[in-house]
Structure formats: C-alpha cells, structure tokens
Design a protein around this motif. Structure first.
Motif, PDB file in Angstrom:
ATOM      1  N   PRO A   1       0.759  -1.217   0.009  1.00 24.47           N
ATOM      2  CA  PRO A   1      -0.021   0.061   0.093  1.00 24.47           C
ATOM      3  C   PRO A   1       0.774   1.237  -0.006  1.00 24.47           C
ATOM      4  O   PRO A   1       1.858   1.347   0.525  1.00 24.47           O
ATOM      5  N   TRP A   2       0.460   2.394  -0.526  1.00 20.77           N
ATOM      6  CA  TRP A   2       1.314   3.472  -0.433  1.00 20.77           C
ATOM      7  C   TRP A   2       1.307   4.340   0.856  1.00 20.77           C
ATOM      8  O   TRP A   2       0.171   3.945   1.782  1.00 20.77           O
ATOM      9  N   PRO A   3       2.390   5.008   1.192  1.00 16.14           N
ATOM     10  CA  PRO A   3       2.228   5.266   2.753  1.00 16.14           C
ATOM     11  C   PRO A   3       1.467   6.410   2.861  1.00 16.14           C
ATOM     12  O   PRO A   3       1.022   6.385   4.173  1.00 16.14           O
ATOM     13  N   ILE A   4       1.036   7.338   1.901  1.00 13.04           N
ATOM     14  CA  ILE A   4       0.007   8.284   2.175  1.00 13.04           C
ATOM     15  C   ILE A   4      -0.795   8.216   1.025  1.00 13.04           C
ATOM     16  O   ILE A   4      -0.628   7.694  -0.033  1.00 13.04           O
ATOM     17  N   SER A   5      -2.131   8.461   1.610  1.00 13.96           N
ATOM     18  CA  SER A   5      -3.144   8.479   0.532  1.00 13.96           C
ATOM     19  C   SER A   5      -3.352   9.806  -0.228  1.00 13.96           C
ATOM     20  O   SER A   5      -2.981  10.907   0.339  1.00 13.96           O
ATOM     21  N   ASN A   6      -3.702   9.815  -1.319  1.00 17.16           N
ATOM     22  CA  ASN A   6      -4.204  11.027  -2.422  1.00 17.16           C
ATOM     23  C   ASN A   6      -2.997  11.733  -2.502  1.00 17.16           C
ATOM     24  O   ASN A   6      -3.017  13.017  -2.388  1.00 17.16           O
ATOM     25  N   ALA A   7      -1.865  11.189  -2.746  1.00 17.47           N
ATOM     26  CA  ALA A   7      -0.618  11.991  -2.748  1.00 17.47           C
ATOM     27  C   ALA A   7      -0.375  12.300  -4.267  1.00 17.47           C
ATOM     28  O   ALA A   7      -0.633  11.426  -4.910  1.00 17.47           O
ATOM     29  N   LYS A   8       0.391  13.600  -4.448  1.00 20.66           N
ATOM     30  CA  LYS A   8       1.012  13.899  -6.006  1.00 20.66           C
ATOM     31  C   LYS A   8       2.244  13.628  -5.736  1.00 20.66           C
ATOM     32  O   LYS A   8       3.088  14.028  -4.921  1.00 20.66           O
ATOM     33  N   THR A   9       2.786  13.034  -7.017  1.00 22.26           N
ATOM     34  CA  THR A   9       4.445  12.797  -6.985  1.00 22.26           C
ATOM     35  C   THR A   9       5.160  14.034  -7.270  1.00 22.26           C
ATOM     36  O   THR A   9       4.812  14.662  -8.449  1.00 22.26           O
ATOM     37  N   LEU A  10       5.923  14.504  -6.549  1.00 20.74           N
ATOM     38  CA  LEU A  10       6.839  15.724  -6.900  1.00 20.74           C
ATOM     39  C   LEU A  10       7.939  15.264  -7.750  1.00 20.74           C
ATOM     40  O   LEU A  10       8.478  15.841  -8.614  1.00 20.74           O
ATOM     41  N   HIS A  11       8.595  14.155  -7.119  1.00 23.97           N
ATOM     42  CA  HIS A  11       9.910  13.672  -7.441  1.00 23.97           C
ATOM     43  C   HIS A  11       9.866  12.185  -7.555  1.00 23.97           C
ATOM     44  O   HIS A  11       9.426  11.460  -6.661  1.00 23.97           O
ATOM     45  N   SER A  12      10.234  11.702  -8.673  1.00 26.99           N
ATOM     46  CA  SER A  12      10.248  10.053  -8.942  1.00 26.99           C
ATOM     47  C   SER A  12      11.468   9.706  -8.962  1.00 26.99           C
ATOM     48  O   SER A  12      12.458  10.175  -8.974  1.00 26.99           O
ATOM     49  N   PHE A  13      11.819   8.245  -8.504  1.00 27.05           N
ATOM     50  CA  PHE A  13      12.916   7.620  -8.412  1.00 27.05           C
ATOM     51  C   PHE A  13      13.645   7.772  -9.875  1.00 27.05           C
ATOM     52  O   PHE A  13      13.331   7.523 -10.667  1.00 27.05           O
ATOM     53  N   GLY A  14      15.051   7.946  -9.490  1.00 25.23           N
ATOM     54  CA  GLY A  14      15.823   8.139 -10.591  1.00 25.23           C
ATOM     55  C   GLY A  14      16.098   9.191 -11.512  1.00 25.23           C
ATOM     56  O   GLY A  14      16.870   9.479 -12.454  1.00 25.23           O
ATOM     57  N   THR A  15      14.991  10.323 -11.018  1.00 19.71           N
ATOM     58  CA  THR A  15      14.951  11.602 -11.854  1.00 19.71           C
ATOM     59  C   THR A  15      16.223  12.458 -11.339  1.00 19.71           C
ATOM     60  O   THR A  15      16.571  12.258 -10.179  1.00 19.71           O
ATOM     61  N   LYS A  16      16.723  13.365 -12.174  1.00 26.16           N
ATOM     62  CA  LYS A  16      18.055  14.142 -11.808  1.00 26.16           C
ATOM     63  C   LYS A  16      17.489  14.978 -10.702  1.00 26.16           C
ATOM     64  O   LYS A  16      16.437  15.777 -10.530  1.00 26.16           O
ATOM     65  N   GLN A  17      18.594  15.100  -9.616  1.00 24.51           N
ATOM     66  CA  GLN A  17      18.446  16.008  -8.371  1.00 24.51           C
ATOM     67  C   GLN A  17      19.312  17.209  -8.720  1.00 24.51           C
ATOM     68  O   GLN A  17      18.696  18.404  -8.603  1.00 24.51           O
ATOM     69  N   THR A  18      20.611  16.963  -8.940  1.00 25.31           N
ATOM     70  CA  THR A  18      21.565  17.962  -9.268  1.00 25.31           C
ATOM     71  C   THR A  18      22.842  17.450  -9.726  1.00 25.31           C
ATOM     72  O   THR A  18      23.010  16.269  -8.988  1.00 25.31           O
ATOM     73  N   GLY A  19      23.703  18.191 -10.630  1.00 22.75           N
ATOM     74  CA  GLY A  19      24.655  17.315 -11.133  1.00 22.75           C
ATOM     75  C   GLY A  19      24.519  15.821 -11.646  1.00 22.75           C
ATOM     76  O   GLY A  19      23.623  15.597 -12.266  1.00 22.75           O
ATOM     77  N   GLN A  20      25.290  15.132 -11.120  1.00 24.59           N
ATOM     78  CA  GLN A  20      25.057  13.331 -11.457  1.00 24.59           C
ATOM     79  C   GLN A  20      24.214  12.938 -10.516  1.00 24.59           C
ATOM     80  O   GLN A  20      23.887  11.429 -10.767  1.00 24.59           O
ATOM     81  N   LEU A  21      23.676  13.552  -9.485  1.00 29.36           N
ATOM     82  CA  LEU A  21      23.040  12.772  -8.527  1.00 29.36           C
ATOM     83  C   LEU A  21      21.397  12.910  -8.872  1.00 29.36           C
ATOM     84  O   LEU A  21      21.005  13.593  -9.375  1.00 29.36           O
ATOM     85  N   THR A  22      20.833  11.609  -8.665  1.00 26.59           N
ATOM     86  CA  THR A  22      19.490  11.389  -8.829  1.00 26.59           C
ATOM     87  C   THR A  22      18.971  10.930  -7.486  1.00 26.59           C
ATOM     88  O   THR A  22      19.416  10.591  -6.544  1.00 26.59           O
ATOM     89  N   TRP A  23      17.336  10.868  -7.784  1.00 26.25           N
ATOM     90  CA  TRP A  23      16.761  10.614  -6.346  1.00 26.25           C
ATOM     91  C   TRP A  23      16.819   9.229  -6.266  1.00 26.25           C
ATOM     92  O   TRP A  23      16.440   8.188  -7.115  1.00 26.25           O
TER      93      TRP A  23
END
Length: 381
Positions: free
Chosen positions: A260-282
């Motif tokens: 189950p999702w940890p919170i209900s009715n949530a909007k995704t702001l950042h997804s796994f693997g997307t760029k955070q900054t430089g070479q770092l990803t979420w």
C-alpha cells in the motif's frame, strides 16, 4: 656584419654582452618576484581555506538550529494534537454529564411527587383508621386490613425516600465531575493555545534558518556537496540500524507490486531516478500532501531509526527483515520510537516539511541490502 638566421638578423656581440649583463642583474629580481607571488598564493589559499572552514561551521550551526526548531515544532505539534483530542473527549464527557444531570433532575422531580402522594395517602389512611376505631366500632378484620395498607404505604414511602436520596447523591457526584471536567477543559484550552504559540514561533524561526541555509548552498557545487553529505549520513544511519536489529523477519519480497502507499491521495513531486542535481538522482520518491496527513507503514517490521537526520528531517526507518527497509522522511512529528514493532497500515508519523523542505511532503524510499529500489515497482498501481 649581420648574418641572417631564419630570415632574422643576429644581434651584434656588443648587444649580446650588454643583454647578458642586464639579465645577470635582473634574475635575482625575477626570483624575488616569483617568491613574493608564491607567498601571496599561499596566503590566498590559506584565506580561502579559512573562509570555507568558517562557511562550513556556519552551515553546520544553521543545520543544528534547524534541527532544534524542527524538533520543537514536532513536540509542540504532538502536544497540540493530544490536547485537541483530549479536549474533544472532555467536551463529549461534559455533554454526557449534562444529559445525565437533566435525566436525574427529572427523576428527582418524579420521585418527590410520588413521595408527596404517599405521605398524603398515609396521613389520610392513618387518620381515618383512628376515627373508625373510636366512632364506628368496625370489626377487628377491617382494622387489621387498614393497618396493613398503611404499613405498605409507609414501606413504599421509605423506599421512595431512599431512591430520592440516592438520586440526589448521584446529582451531586455528576455536578462535581462536571466542574472537574470544565476545569480540565480550561486547562487544555490554555495548553492548546500555548502549544500553538510555541509552534508558530518555532515555525517563524525555522523559516529564517531555512532561508539562511539556502543562501549558504545557493550555488550548484554547494548544493551538490550538501546532497552528497546527506547521502553519506543516511548510509551511516542505515548501517548502524542494521547492526542493531537482529530480529528475523520475512522481508517484503512476496509483497512486490502489492504494497500500500504510505500516504493516500498523494501527488508525486519527484520520482525515483530523476535528476536531483549534477550527477545525483533521487534514490526514492517525494510525495506532496497536506500537513498532518497520517504516514502509514507499508508493511510490518521493526523501527530501527526514529530521529532527525540532516537532509531528511524527522525520519522513520523500518526494517522488514532479509535486508529490506523502508524509509519515511520530511515528517512533522513521529508517532513511533526506535525499537517499536509496527503492523502494515499502522500510523508511524504525520506529513510535514522537516529537513528544510519548502512544502509539506513525504520522502519515501525502499532499500534491499542497502541498495535503493524504485518504489513504484513495489507499490500498488
């Protein structure tokens, strides 16, 4: 005589001699200039190192302040919620007591009327019985019957008095309870207002501190360095947590795609693997929600970390066994402590913006043997 070399005239011997003499005098001056430049460079490097060290200390100091204010917010928020819940319970109790008081008052009125009737009847029967004995000469059987009737009325009268006394005593007890509850209500209201004031003060101070931190790491290198350090801190926390937990559990492998999702009715702001900054990803996902939204454990396990961690704010780390862990960050306050066992769907925290976030959200991460996993592969679609 001039001789050409690569179509360039060769200087005369006199010129060369003069140049050598000049160069001989100039070399010490050049060496001296290089020494001075080198010394200046060393001084500049030392100054820059000193500045960086000072900035690092200032940033650490600001992060310590942020931690203090966010823990204060968490504490005040928790106390305010508890006071609010207790206040609601006290209000319900007061309503019930008033209702019971009203019912007992009506009962008391009815019992008083019954007692009045019994007293009147007893008086009339007793008087008529005495007159009959004196004037009419009724037989003994009739007199006995009247006496028994009077006795039953007398007994009923005693019972009515007893009931009335008991009802009156209950009313007094309810009145005392009501006064205590009303006093508790006043205390809770004062406490609730105090916690709200503390909360607002801490939030204002936190806002200024977050702004100062952002200025310190406004350039990309500063931000990148902070994120890298945060990742190191998290790895250290996870390693310590794994070492301290030796309770065997089944892991979450069988639940893949069904958690189950940890919170209900949530909007995704950042997804796994997307760029955070430089070479770092979420390494996880950031889910936007409202302040105070319950954060629930996605599966049963043991809380191995429940504290403030730089970059992640108030965080809960749950060990599910077999190298599987889930991480819940950015919370406003925590409902569980280290060592607690939790069940799937149990509330472990409430959504907030700790760790210096701009808005209320939850940072959620899944790790298998310390390696970050894409949460979407594990959660229900």
């Amino acid at each position: 005589m001039n001789i050409s070399f690569f179509n360039k005239p060769i200087p005369s011997r006199k010129f060369v001699t003069t140049a050598i003499v000049c160069l001989t005098f100039a070399l010490p001056l050049i060496a001296h200039a290089n020494d001075a430049e080198l010394k200046g460079m060393k001084q500049e490097i030392s100054r820059q190192s000193s500045v960086l060290s000072k900035q690092k200390k200032e940033l650490s100091s600001l992060q310590s302040s942020l931690k203090k204010y966010e823990l204060s917010i968490a504490n005040a928020s928790k106390k305010a919620r508890n006071a609010e819940r207790e206040l609601a319970a006290v209000k319900r109790s007061i309503t019930e007591l008033k209702q019971q008081q009203s019912e007992l008052t009506q009962q008391q009125i009815g019992q008083t009327e019954v007692l009045k009737d019994l007293l009147v009847n007893y008086y009339l029967i007793s008087r008529n019985n005495q007159l009959s004995n004196v004037l009419s000469g009724d037989d003994v059987t009739k007199i006995d019957r009247m006496t028994q009737y009077a006795q039953r009325i007398s007994e009923a009268q005693v019972g009515a008095i007893s009931q009335l006394e008991f009802t009156t005593m209950q009313l007094k007890e309810k009145e005392v309870s009501l006064l205590k509850q009303q006093q508790r209500q006043s205390e809770l209201l004062a406490q609730y207002k105090q916690e709200k004031t503390t909360l607002q003060t801490s939030q204002n101070k936190r806002k200024k501190t977050v702004s100062s931190i952002k200025k310190r790491i406004s350039n990309e290198n500063g931000y990148l360095n902070e994120l890298q350090q945060n990742e190191k801190r998290l790895k250290v926390a996870i390693a310590k947590a794994k070492a301290s937990n030796n309770v065997p559990m089944d892991g979450i492998a069988r639940q893949k795609g069904r958690l189950p999702w940890p919170i209900s009715n949530a909007k995704t702001l950042h997804s796994f693997g997307t760029k955070q900054t430089g070479q770092l990803t979420w390494k996880g996902m950031v889910l936007a929600s409202e302040y105070g939204t319950p954060v629930k454990a996605v599966d049963s396990g043991k809380v191995v970390f429940a504290d403030w961690l730089r970059g992640y704010g108030l965080m809960v780390l749950i060990d599910h066994g077999k190298g599987d862990m889930t991480l819940y960050g950015y919370n406003q306050s925590l409902m569980k402590k280290e060592g607690d066992k939790v069940q799937a769907g149990e509330t472990i925290a409430v959504v907030g913006d700790s760790g210096g976030q701009d808005r209320a959200s939850l940072y959620f991460e899944i790790r298998r043997n310390s390696k970050a996993q894409n949460p979407r592969s594990w959660l229900r679609r």
